[in-house]
Design a protein around this motif. Structure first.
Motif, PDB file in Angstrom:
ATOM      1  N   THR A   1       3.853  -6.350  15.175  1.00 49.00           N
ATOM      2  CA  THR A   1       3.128  -5.317  15.918  1.00 49.00           C
ATOM      3  C   THR A   1       2.351  -4.477  14.918  1.00 49.00           C
ATOM      4  O   THR A   1       2.622  -4.488  13.714  1.00 49.00           O
ATOM      5  CB  THR A   1       4.085  -4.412  16.719  1.00 49.00           C
ATOM      6  N   ASP A   2       1.400  -3.711  15.413  1.00 48.09           N
ATOM      7  CA  ASP A   2       0.585  -2.860  14.537  1.00 48.09           C
ATOM      8  C   ASP A   2       1.401  -1.756  13.890  1.00 48.09           C
ATOM      9  O   ASP A   2       0.972  -1.150  12.905  1.00 48.09           O
ATOM     10  CB  ASP A   2      -0.574  -2.256  15.324  1.00 48.09           C
ATOM     11  N   ASP A   3       2.576  -1.463  14.443  1.00 47.89           N
ATOM     12  CA  ASP A   3       3.423  -0.406  13.895  1.00 47.89           C
ATOM     13  C   ASP A   3       4.283  -0.889  12.742  1.00 47.89           C
ATOM     14  O   ASP A   3       5.086  -0.124  12.198  1.00 47.89           O
ATOM     15  CB  ASP A   3       4.326   0.168  15.000  1.00 47.89           C
ATOM     16  N   GLY A   4       4.160  -2.157  12.376  1.00 46.91           N
ATOM     17  CA  GLY A   4       4.915  -2.673  11.242  1.00 46.91           C
ATOM     18  C   GLY A   4       6.235  -3.308  11.608  1.00 46.91           C
ATOM     19  O   GLY A   4       7.065  -3.562  10.723  1.00 46.91           O
ATOM     20  N   VAL A   5       6.453  -3.599  12.905  1.00 46.90           N
ATOM     21  CA  VAL A   5       7.667  -4.311  13.302  1.00 46.90           C
ATOM     22  C   VAL A   5       7.504  -5.772  12.903  1.00 46.90           C
ATOM     23  O   VAL A   5       6.499  -6.414  13.217  1.00 46.90           O
ATOM     24  CB  VAL A   5       7.907  -4.198  14.821  1.00 46.90           C
ATOM     25  N   SER A   6       8.497  -6.314  12.188  1.00 46.67           N
ATOM     26  CA  SER A   6       8.429  -7.701  11.708  1.00 46.67           C
ATOM     27  C   SER A   6       9.290  -8.603  12.582  1.00 46.67           C
ATOM     28  O   SER A   6      10.281  -8.162  13.186  1.00 46.67           O
ATOM     29  CB  SER A   6       8.896  -7.797  10.255  1.00 46.67           C
ATOM     30  N   LEU A   7       8.911  -9.871  12.635  1.00 50.65           N
ATOM     31  CA  LEU A   7       9.663 -10.863  13.403  1.00 50.65           C
ATOM     32  C   LEU A   7       9.732 -12.143  12.588  1.00 50.65           C
ATOM     33  O   LEU A   7       8.720 -12.624  12.070  1.00 50.65           O
ATOM     34  CB  LEU A   7       8.979 -11.126  14.750  1.00 50.65           C
ATOM     35  N   GLY A   8      10.945 -12.686  12.471  1.00 55.86           N
ATOM     36  CA  GLY A   8      11.117 -13.900  11.692  1.00 55.86           C
ATOM     37  C   GLY A   8      12.048 -14.878  12.364  1.00 55.86           C
ATOM     38  O   GLY A   8      12.867 -14.509  13.223  1.00 55.86           O
ATOM     39  N   TYR A   9      11.919 -16.159  11.980  1.00 53.24           N
ATOM     40  CA  TYR A   9      12.758 -17.226  12.517  1.00 53.24           C
ATOM     41  C   TYR A   9      13.276 -18.059  11.353  1.00 53.24           C
ATOM     42  O   TYR A   9      12.546 -18.360  10.404  1.00 53.24           O
ATOM     43  CB  TYR A   9      11.964 -18.134  13.462  1.00 53.24           C
ATOM     44  N   ASN A  10      14.536 -18.472  11.446  1.00 54.68           N
ATOM     45  CA  ASN A  10      15.151 -19.342  10.448  1.00 54.68           C
ATOM     46  C   ASN A  10      15.825 -20.518  11.137  1.00 54.68           C
ATOM     47  O   ASN A  10      16.576 -20.324  12.114  1.00 54.68           O
ATOM     48  CB  ASN A  10      16.206 -18.594   9.616  1.00 54.68           C
ATOM     49  N   LEU A  11      15.564 -21.703  10.629  1.00 52.28           N
ATOM     50  CA  LEU A  11      16.241 -22.913  11.088  1.00 52.28           C
ATOM     51  C   LEU A  11      16.779 -23.623   9.851  1.00 52.28           C
ATOM     52  O   LEU A  11      16.057 -23.770   8.856  1.00 52.28           O
ATOM     53  CB  LEU A  11      15.293 -23.840  11.850  1.00 52.28           C
ATOM     54  N   SER A  12      18.049 -24.084   9.898  1.00 50.40           N
ATOM     55  CA  SER A  12      18.604 -24.723   8.706  1.00 50.40           C
ATOM     56  C   SER A  12      19.704 -25.709   9.078  1.00 50.40           C
ATOM     57  O   SER A  12      20.360 -25.594  10.121  1.00 50.40           O
ATOM     58  CB  SER A  12      19.177 -23.667   7.749  1.00 50.40           C
ATOM     59  N   TYR A  13      19.853 -26.679   8.189  1.00 49.28           N
ATOM     60  CA  TYR A  13      20.977 -27.622   8.251  1.00 49.28           C
ATOM     61  C   TYR A  13      21.456 -27.845   6.824  1.00 49.28           C
ATOM     62  O   TYR A  13      20.657 -28.054   5.899  1.00 49.28           O
ATOM     63  CB  TYR A  13      20.562 -28.962   8.855  1.00 49.28           C
TER      64      TYR A  13
END
Length: 828
Positions: A513-525
């Motif tokens: 978002t423009d307010d600096g909220v970050s979003l991330g995804y992790n997938l692992s095996y």
């Protein structure tokens, strides 16, 4: 004292060094027509025509240019003050010769007459084909090259031997100013075909003269060592090999003399004066002796303090910023701090050019000083534009969203400085500089320009990795912290080592978002064999998926939220896996563990740099919980802390610590199992002769335990080997490390940032303390382990390298000591 950069000082000095010959070439006697003019300063080079007699004046029906190769005849005619149809006189011939010499293109100039044709015969100066500098270390090649370019000595330019001689003398002077009196500058000119030359300037710097003695004459009120405590120039001492403070430099000495003056003025000695300075050098030019004579005078106090002028802010508020008080001992430093504080406050509300002028009135009879702090705010300034330079890969938007100073808003120095720190902490740039540029024609507008030097923000590694724990790691890893210049982080990894196979993908958008909220995804095996990992003998296969949300609370504080799901399948080795782990698995009746995880964390980061901070604090608190419905219900708490203290430009102190704790919640899981008393193997409870016992699964799951020891915790001990161990077995006579639910780590590290002239490497001396325990009830301070040693961290182009050499200070007989430890290709 503010100093000009080396490059600028050198350019100014070199430019002045050749000004005299250039002026000399533009003057001289008017020659007789038909002769040639060659300045007496210029060395012989090429033809030396003999003087000719002057004929009568004539009208030039044509002009012919002979002897030019690189320069066109048309260019020569533009500089020639004679045109076709002009009457050629002796005066005009003199003017023409001087004009052609002033161009700097020609070695020899001759004017002659063939009938009514004016013949201009020229010999061009050679062109510089290649300019090479060798042996220079104290002055960087780019600084020297820039200085030479500024005075016209550059590849493709015109060669002037006199300028080269002057440059040589100037370079000797520059090195002498740095204390290197044995320097040798050897220029070599190699002629080539087509009127070209190669120039090689070989520098043999030699060693800087060392300061053997500093003597201050007349310092009766203070100890000399106390006065010189903050000087850059010091007598030779045991730390001089690192700080290089015993190397004489004229620039350093000038700064130290200013510090001497400030020392007394900060302590009330208004009449202090420096009477003489003397610098002596030994006959072998290796030792320097510095002497300064001073008059201390008497100490003065402050008789009155007032604030005048247009304060803009309420005068009472400005007066509170003045640290100088009546009847105090006079201190110039307190005046400067007060002035800077008022100026900074006004700059934060738009008065970018505000000045505070302390005006002292000295009463020498009473030995007092009255101070008038005169405030001159200047115009209130608006920021017209914010510009970025040097970001060839990174999009402007990525930089602009870090700005706390906005276009069209009032100027704020605090916001501009904060924006610079935010850019530095991105990790995309090697350097970040900011400058204000006044808008022409206005007094109330400026442009703010951020100049960045981009560094490698991503990497592609194939088959590069080694550590003593995991052995050779073969991997393909593609990571980009600034993906396509948009500021997003993407990482793909496939790696394999002696104990681990891992495949993962992660993506993070720091500005979801423009307010600096970050979003991330992790997938692992991952498929991990712990028997090769210095831990208990078992293996596990783990599949996980996570989503992470980051919410900024302030400039330095943020909250993170994680939700994920994972599945862990554990395999044990009959006869080698510790019985405690086997019993835990049997109590649950399953070797596959499913978990719904949730984590919340708070972090504060005030460090001034992403890779190599020198000041600031980083701390993080996190709480992770496996939600009800998971195979095992547990929680983990963790706290990390680091603080950097800049003791001096040569020393940075880091204090750090980590505490982790975990436990299960809810009821313990209890199960009765049957086994054959003869073989010890699990059997059906209906089996004849079967025995039974009750097993309980409680506490933090064994596969979530904390571990200590190794390059990332307590160096000098093998990775993961500290803490509780299993019972000895024929295969493991010392037992196997089990880890624990409580982890305590403390670190004290002295960093030497000036040991390398690079932001990519650092050396430090450290003391590590820590251990892990089976629950806080079993914590015992006398069981903490400790080590000390040195460490090298290097962000190499092929991946980070960490090397440490440690000596255990406190250890037990069963501990696995490993003094030399290193990793290559892993993060640190």
């Amino acid at each position: 004292m503010t100093r000009l950069p080396t490059r600028r000082l050198l350019a100014l000095a070199l430019a002045s060094a050749i000004a005299a010959p250039a002026m000399a070439q533009s003057s001289g006697m008017v020659p007789a027509f038909g002769s040639e003019q060659q300045p007496s300063q210029a060395p012989a080079f090429g033809m030396q025509p003999a003087p000719a007699a002057s004929p009568s004046d004539f009208v030039a029906t044509d002009i012919r240019i002979d002897g030019v190769q690189r320069i066109s005849s048309g260019t020569v005619l533009t500089y020639l003050p004679i045109e076709r149809g002009d009457i050629v006189t002796q005066a005009k011939v003199g003017d023409a010769i001087r004009a052609l010499y002033r161009t700097g293109f020609f070695e020899n100039v001759k004017l002659s007459r063939q009938g009514s044709i004016l013949v201009v015969t020229l010999q061009e100066r050679p062109a510089i084909n290649k300019l090479t500098l060798t042996g220079n270390k104290d002055i960087k090649t780019e600084d020297l090259t820039k200085g030479l370019n500024d005075i016209g000595l550059s590849e493709g330019g015109t060669f002037d031997r006199l300028a080269l001689d002057r440059v040589t003398q100037e370079l000797v002077r520059q090195y002498n100013n740095r204390g290197k009196y044995n320097v040798q500058i050897t220029p070599t000119v190699s002629p080539l075909d087509r009127n070209r030359v190669d120039i090689t300037i070989a520098v043999k710097e030699g060693k800087a003269a060392k300061i053997r003695h500093i003597n201050l004459i007349g310092t009766d009120k203070f100890d000399q060592e106390e006065i010189r405590a903050g000087w850059e120039s010091q007598e030779h001492n045991w730390l001089s090999w690192y700080r290089r403070d015993d190397q004489y430099s004229k620039e350093k000495l000038s700064g130290d003399i200013e510090k001497l003056n400030s020392y007394y003025l900060d302590r009330g000695y208004v009449d202090f004066s420096l009477d003489s300075t003397q610098v002596a050098i030994s006959p072998d030019k290796k030792d320097m002796f510095l002497t300064a004579g001073v008059t201390e005078g008497e100490q003065y106090t402050v008789s009155d303090v007032k604030v005048s002028g247009d304060t803009v802010l309420p005068q009472e508020r400005v007066e509170k910023m003045v640290l100088v008080r009546k009847d105090q001992i006079f201190s110039r430093r307190l005046l400067e701090v007060s002035s800077d504080g008022i100026t900074a406050t006004l700059a934060n509300v738009g008065y970018a050019f505000a000045q505070v002028n302390p005006i002292p009135t000295v009463d020498r009879e009473k030995r007092t000083v009255a101070i008038n702090m005169q405030v001159v705010p200047g115009p209130r300034v608006n920021v017209r534009r914010i510009e970025f330079k040097g970001n060839s890969r990174t999009a402007d938007e990525v930089l602009r969203r870090e700005m706390r100073q906005f276009e069209g808003a009032w100027y704020s120095q605090a916001a501009i400085d904060r924006s610079k720190v935010r850019l530095q902490r991105l990790g995309y740039f090697e350097t970040v500089d900011v400058a204000n540029q006044p808008v022409p024609g206005t007094r109330d507008q400026v442009d703010v320009v951020y100049t960045v030097k981009e560094t490698t923000s991503g990497s592609f590694v194939f088959g590069l990795g080694y550590s003593q724990l995991s052995g050779v790691t073969t991997s393909i890893q593609l990571s980009q912290n600034n993906f396509l210049g948009g500021g997003n982080r993407v990482a793909i990894e496939a790696s394999r080592s002696d104990y681990l196979s891992r495949y993962s993908f992660s993506f993070t958008n720091p500005y979801f978002t423009d307010d600096g909220v970050s979003l991330g995804y992790n997938l692992s095996y991952s498929d991990l064999d712990y028997s090769d990992y210095n831990t208990a003998a078992y293996s596990s296969k783990n599949t996980a998926a996570q989503a992470i949300l980051g919410i900024p609370l302030s400039e330095s504080d943020s909250v993170s939220l994680m939700f994920g799901v994972d599945s862990t399948q554990v395999s044990v080795y009959e006869g080698t896996t510790p019985q405690a782990i086997v019993d835990y698995i049997n109590a649950l009746g399953s070797r596959t563990f499913h978990a719904w995880r949730s984590q919340i964390g708070w972090a504060r980061d005030t460090r001034n740099d992403y890779f190599m901070p020198t000041r600031g604090i980083f701390q993080r608190v996190s709480a992770e919980i496996s939600l009800p419905g998971s195979t095992v219900e547990y929680y983990k708490l963790n706290y990390e802390f680091s603080k950097y203290w800049m003791l001096s430009p040569a020393f940075v102190l880091r204090t750090g610590g980590e505490v982790g704790y975990g436990d299960s919640y809810g009821d313990d899981v209890t199960r009765t199992v049957c086994y054959d008393p003869t073989t010890g193997l699990a059997v059906s409870c209906d089996t004849s002769g079967a025995a039974s016992r009750t097993l309980t699964a409680s506490g933090l799951p064994f596969y979530e335990n904390f571990y200590a020891g190794g390059v990332r915790s307590v160096r000098g001990f093998e990775d993961n080997t500290l803490g509780p161990r299993s019972e000895p077995t024929p295969y493991y006579s010392d037992g196997q490390p089990l880890g624990g639910s409580l982890k305590t780590i403390g670190q004290l590290e002295l960093i030497f940032p000036k040991l390398f002239d690079s932001n990519a490497a650092r050396v430090s001396a450290f003391i590590d303390v820590g251990n892990v325990y089976d629950g806080y009830d079993n914590f015992k301070a006398n069981e903490l382990r400790a080590s000390t040693g040195v460490s090298l961290l290097w962000r190499a182009p092929v991946g980070p390298i960490s090397i440490s050499y440690a000596f255990p200070l406190k250890s037990e007989d069963q501990d696995k000591v490993e003094r030399l430890q290193f990793t290559f290709g892993g993060s640190f």
